[in-house]
Design a protein around this motif. Structure first.
Motif, PDB file in Angstrom:
ATOM      1  N   THR A 154       0.929  -1.357  -0.078  1.00 36.03           N
ATOM      2  CA  THR A 154      -0.129  -0.030   0.037  1.00 36.03           C
ATOM      3  C   THR A 154       1.007   1.298  -0.155  1.00 36.03           C
ATOM      4  OG1 THR A 154      -1.823  -1.255   1.183  1.00 36.03           O
ATOM      5  CG2 THR A 154      -1.774   1.216   1.273  1.00 36.03           C
ATOM      6  N   TRP A 194      -0.664   5.664   5.267  1.00 31.34           N
ATOM      7  CA  TRP A 194      -1.675   4.800   4.780  1.00 31.34           C
ATOM      8  C   TRP A 194      -1.342   3.484   4.909  1.00 31.34           C
ATOM      9  CZ3 TRP A 194      -4.295   8.396   6.074  1.00 31.34           C
ATOM     10  CH2 TRP A 194      -4.236   9.915   5.518  1.00 31.34           C
ATOM     11  N   ALA A 200      -3.343   0.555   6.676  1.00 32.39           N
ATOM     12  CA  ALA A 200      -3.895  -0.574   6.138  1.00 32.39           C
ATOM     13  C   ALA A 200      -3.377  -1.863   6.831  1.00 32.39           C
ATOM     14  CB  ALA A 200      -3.383  -0.614   4.583  1.00 32.39           C
ATOM     15  N   THR A 260     -10.293   1.496   5.739  1.00 26.74           N
ATOM     16  CA  THR A 260      -9.137   2.061   5.093  1.00 26.74           C
ATOM     17  C   THR A 260      -9.320   2.444   3.561  1.00 26.74           C
ATOM     18  OG1 THR A 260      -7.658   0.393   6.065  1.00 26.74           O
ATOM     19  CG2 THR A 260      -6.689   1.219   4.271  1.00 26.74           C
ATOM     20  N   TYR A 278      -6.172   0.163  -4.262  1.00 28.37           N
ATOM     21  CA  TYR A 278      -6.144  -0.587  -2.870  1.00 28.37           C
ATOM     22  C   TYR A 278      -7.109  -1.828  -2.974  1.00 28.37           C
ATOM     23  CZ  TYR A 278      -6.953  -1.353   1.947  1.00 28.37           C
ATOM     24  OH  TYR A 278      -7.159  -1.733   3.432  1.00 28.37           O
ATOM     25  N   THR A 330      -6.374  -5.546  -1.804  1.00 28.84           N
ATOM     26  CA  THR A 330      -7.263  -6.216  -0.731  1.00 28.84           C
ATOM     27  C   THR A 330      -7.749  -7.512  -1.457  1.00 28.84           C
ATOM     28  OG1 THR A 330      -8.891  -4.746  -1.218  1.00 28.84           O
ATOM     29  CG2 THR A 330      -7.755  -4.345   0.878  1.00 28.84           C
TER      30      THR A 330
END
Length: 385
Positions: A231, A246, A250, A264, A289, A293
């Motif tokens: 990230t 960030w 995360a 997040t 992102y 994920t």
């Protein structure tokens, strides 16, 4: 293969779960009410129990080298607290920076959300008009203003700080005692409250819970570290401010299933809205992102975590919901390890088949998991066995 675990009592390592009666259900409800009312007393103890389960692995490893539990527990706890303090210190500067620019950030958000704000204002005007019409039809005498008793700011700060410090001190002391006492102490304490079990049986179950929760968190921590680094790299490439913040967010929030990644995603999207003027850049941040994920949740987690979190997603969501409702952030943190520990207890219970079916997922998708496990190197499979 036609074993009947509900009647087989020859397995000394298995626990026997008795059927619930009305009296036991009432006692369980009273215990839940007690946990809710006295949450300030129970939260640091529950968090200390979780920390002891996670940190007991290194303590037991050092015990094999004839290092006393008390010494190893103290050293490992100090290292854990120092690492936590370092992580907080690392996040403190960028958080302060964002906090100092909060007024300007809110103005930017309001400017970019003008259409939605106009729509909400129109809805509010319609609601106020309807309220004025109803008020004209039923006039009431104006209520006397209520003067609230306020306390001085120093007193409020002192009360809040005192409560936090007492909770932190309780957490440290209880964690140290649990690590120094080890599973034998827990077995002696719990065996007195469980029927038809001796301390050896309880010790066996506690040892399995400790290993399973410890492995789960160690594996999850490594995965979350990789997610945080990825990230950070993606946010840096996309030009996001304070990208490592960030990444830390995360990695930290990803310990909370479903709710953590969603939170997040909302945070990085809002930051992108404030930081960029082009919609394509905002979409790139959110999509990047989401892709990370998706890979982590659909491939990495099933590959390395495996059966440790094969729990019905609905139960995970409900555990997070009720945990947050009862104990706030601490309840959310404790929800997942509680389900993992409950699953281990059910696996080692004589009559735990029904509970296992209740906790299990609707579609375990064994063929997919077996296909993923073929990609794992042999050394990883041996370590998980």
């Amino acid at each position: 293969m036609n074993s009947t675990p509900s009647t087989d009592r020859s397995n000394p390592a298995a626990m026997h779960v008795r059927q619930f009666t009305a009296a036991k259900l009432l006692m369980l409800g009273a215990f839940g009410l007690l946990l809710y009312v006295a949450h300030r007393a129970f939260i640091p103890i529950a968090l200390a129990l979780l920390a002891a389960l996670i940190l007991s692995g290194p303590v037991e490893t050092l015990l094999k080298f004839r290092i006393p539990r008390s010494l190893s527990a103290t050293v490992i706890l100090i290292f854990f607290l120092a690492a936590t303090a370092g992580l907080v210190d690392m996040m403190w500067a960028p958080v302060q920076q964002w906090y100092s620019t909060a007024p300007a950030t809110m103005k930017t958000i309001k400017r970019k959300l003008v259409p939605a704000a106009k729509f909400m204002n129109r809805v509010e005007e319609i609601r106020a008009s309807a309220g004025n019409i109803a008020g004209a039809a039923n006039p009431t005498a104006p209520a006397a203003p209520i003067v609230a008793k306020t306390e001085d700011s120093p007193v409020l700060i002192l009360n809040a700080t005192r409560g936090v410090m007492v909770s932190i001190l309780t957490f440290i002391i209880v964690t140290l005692f649990l690590l120094a006492g080890g599973p034998p102490m827990c077995a002696r304490m719990t065996a007195a409250f469980v029927d038809d079990l001796n301390s050896a049986h309880v010790l066996d179950v506690i040892e399995k819970v400790r290993k399973e929760v410890g492995r789960f968190y160690v594996t999850t921590a490594i995965i979350n570290l990789g997610l945080g680094l990825a990230t950070t790299g993606i946010m840096m490439l996309l030009g996001m401010p304070t990208p490592y913040l960030w990444g830390l967010v995360a990695a930290t929030l990803n310990f909370i299933p479903y709710a953590g990644p969603a939170t997040t995603l909302i945070i990085v999207t809002l930051v992108a809205v404030v930081s960029f003027d082009k919609l394509g850049q905002v979409a790139a941040v959110a999509a990047s992102y989401l892709a990370l994920t998706a890979v982590e949740g659909q491939i990495i987690q099933p590959l390395f975590v495996g059966r440790r979190l094969e729990v019905n997603p609905l139960l995970i969501f409900l555990a997070l919901w009720f945990g947050g409702l009862f104990w706030g952030i601490a309840g959310v943190i404790l929800a997942t390890p509680t389900l993992v520990a409950l699953k281990v207890v059910a696996e080692n219970a004589l009559s735990g088949k029904a509970l296992m079916e209740f906790l299990g997922p609707n579609d375990p998708d064994l063929e997919r998991r077996k296909g993923l496990q073929r990609l794992v190197p042999p050394i990883v499979r041996k370590s998980k066995a």
